[in-house]
Write a protein that holds these residues in place. Structure first.
Motif, short mmCIF file in Angstrom:
data_model
loop_
_atom_site.label_atom_id
_atom_site.label_comp_id
_atom_site.label_asym_id
_atom_site.label_seq_id
_atom_site.Cartn_x
_atom_site.Cartn_y
_atom_site.Cartn_z
N GLN A 30 0.16 11.11 3.96
CA GLN A 30 0.14 11.67 5.56
C GLN A 30 0.29 13.53 5.93
N PHE A 80 3.92 -0.83 8.61
CA PHE A 80 4.68 0.46 7.69
C PHE A 80 5.75 0.72 7.83
N GLY A 81 6.34 1.01 6.79
CA GLY A 81 7.95 1.31 6.20
C GLY A 81 7.64 3.10 6.76
N PRO A 82 9.54 3.59 7.43
CA PRO A 82 9.32 4.69 7.85
C PRO A 82 8.96 5.99 7.50
N TYR A 100 0.96 -1.11 0.28
CA TYR A 100 -0.14 0.40 -0.53
C TYR A 100 0.91 1.24 0.41
N GLY A 137 -3.71 16.72 9.76
CA GLY A 137 -5.08 17.18 10.62
C GLY A 137 -6.04 15.87 9.20
N HIS A 138 -5.01 15.03 8.28
CA HIS A 138 -6.18 13.93 7.81
C HIS A 138 -5.45 12.33 8.60
N GLY A 139 -4.68 12.97 8.98
CA GLY A 139 -4.06 11.11 9.21
C GLY A 139 -3.35 11.25 7.79
N LEU A 140 -3.92 9.93 7.70
CA LEU A 140 -3.05 8.73 6.20
C LEU A 140 -4.41 8.79 5.56
N GLU A 195 -7.74 6.32 -2.32
CA GLU A 195 -9.72 7.61 -2.33
C GLU A 195 -8.33 8.70 -2.87
N LEU A 219 -5.02 6.59 2.18
CA LEU A 219 -4.45 5.27 0.70
C LEU A 219 -4.58 6.39 -0.59
N TYR A 232 0.50 5.90 1.67
CA TYR A 232 -0.55 6.39 1.77
C TYR A 232 0.27 7.64 1.69
N PHE A 260 3.96 6.41 3.06
CA PHE A 260 4.34 5.67 3.76
C PHE A 260 3.78 4.40 3.11
N GLY A 290 -8.44 7.66 11.29
CA GLY A 290 -8.70 8.88 11.72
C GLY A 290 -7.40 10.03 11.80
N PHE A 306 -3.09 7.10 16.04
CA PHE A 306 -3.97 6.86 15.08
C PHE A 306 -5.15 5.47 15.43
#
Lengths: 112, 114
Positions: A37, A103-105, A33, A40-43, A59, A45, A35, A90, B105, B90
């Protein structure tokens, strides 16, 4: 860390240039995957892959493409980078037999 | 479409005090729920997960979370916070039938006072 590395870790580029980020894994995970970041939006996809040459959109896929020609590498390409694509990216994998992702770094990308 | 809300953007807690982080989700089926932690400049680490069964789940670093279907919530708790717990947390819901896609979130940043 599920054997994930990302390269580069940091990149500064200019608007309009192409950029490719690489996610590499060593443990033969099928699902991978990408993502982004943002505060305020988090992660969110961008794209994901469920096997070699099998990918699907997330999304926030506009402006991004991906490729997976071999199991271990999942590439994210910004064909023509824009300032709105400045973010931390990420990569993640889903391990076989589980449903959580690891998750990767991360790669910090700045588009000037 | 699935969604996750973390109502608290920032929380400040004294070292040794208890901590509770709120998470509300929207999902059309039985949710798969996760909590991740991100220390400054680091990637995300899985704290715990809920798939089914006991609604109180234990995770790493002394954290636990409780799934409440009636409230569409999955709150994270820790009885006594350590300075090393300062991080961003999160909550995420997983669409297991659709490629295991996660929806996150916006995160809650926890500051720990000495």
């Amino acid at each position: 860390d599920a054997g994930i590395t990302q390269s580069p870790r940091h990149k500064v580029t200019e608007t309009g240039t192409p950029v490719t980020l690489r996610c590499h894994q060593t443990e033969n995970h099928r699902y991978m995957y990408w993502y982004r970041q943002d505060p305020g939006h988090g992660l969110r996809l961008i794209h994901y892959s469920y096997g070699v040459k099998d990918t699907d959109k997330g999304e926030v896929s506009d402006g991004y493409s991906v490729s997976r020609s071999k199991t271990e590498d999942f590439l994210l390409t910004l064909e023509s980078a824009t300032s709105s694509q400045t973010s931390v990216y990420f990569c993640a994998v889903k391990v076989a037999g589980g449903d959580e992702q690891f998750f990767g770094p991360g790669t910090r990308l700045t588009v000037l | 479409a699935q969604s996750v809300t973390q109502p608290d953007i920032h929380i400040t807690v004294s070292e040794g005090a208890s901590l509770e982080l709120r998470c509300n989700y929207s999902y059309g089926a039985t949710p798969y729920l996760f909590w991740y932690v991100q220390s400054p400049g680091q990637g995300l680490q899985l704290l715990l997960k809920y798939f089914s069964g006991d609604t109180l789940v234990q995770g790493i670093k002394g954290f636990e979370a409780e799934f409440k279907r009636s409230q569409s919530s999955f709150n994270l708790r820790k009885p006594s916070v350590h300075w090393s717990d300062a991080a961003e947390y999160f909550c995420a819901v997983g669409a297991i039938a659709a490629g295991n896609k996660l929806t996150f979130g916006g995160g809650t940043r926890v500051l720990v006072k000495p």
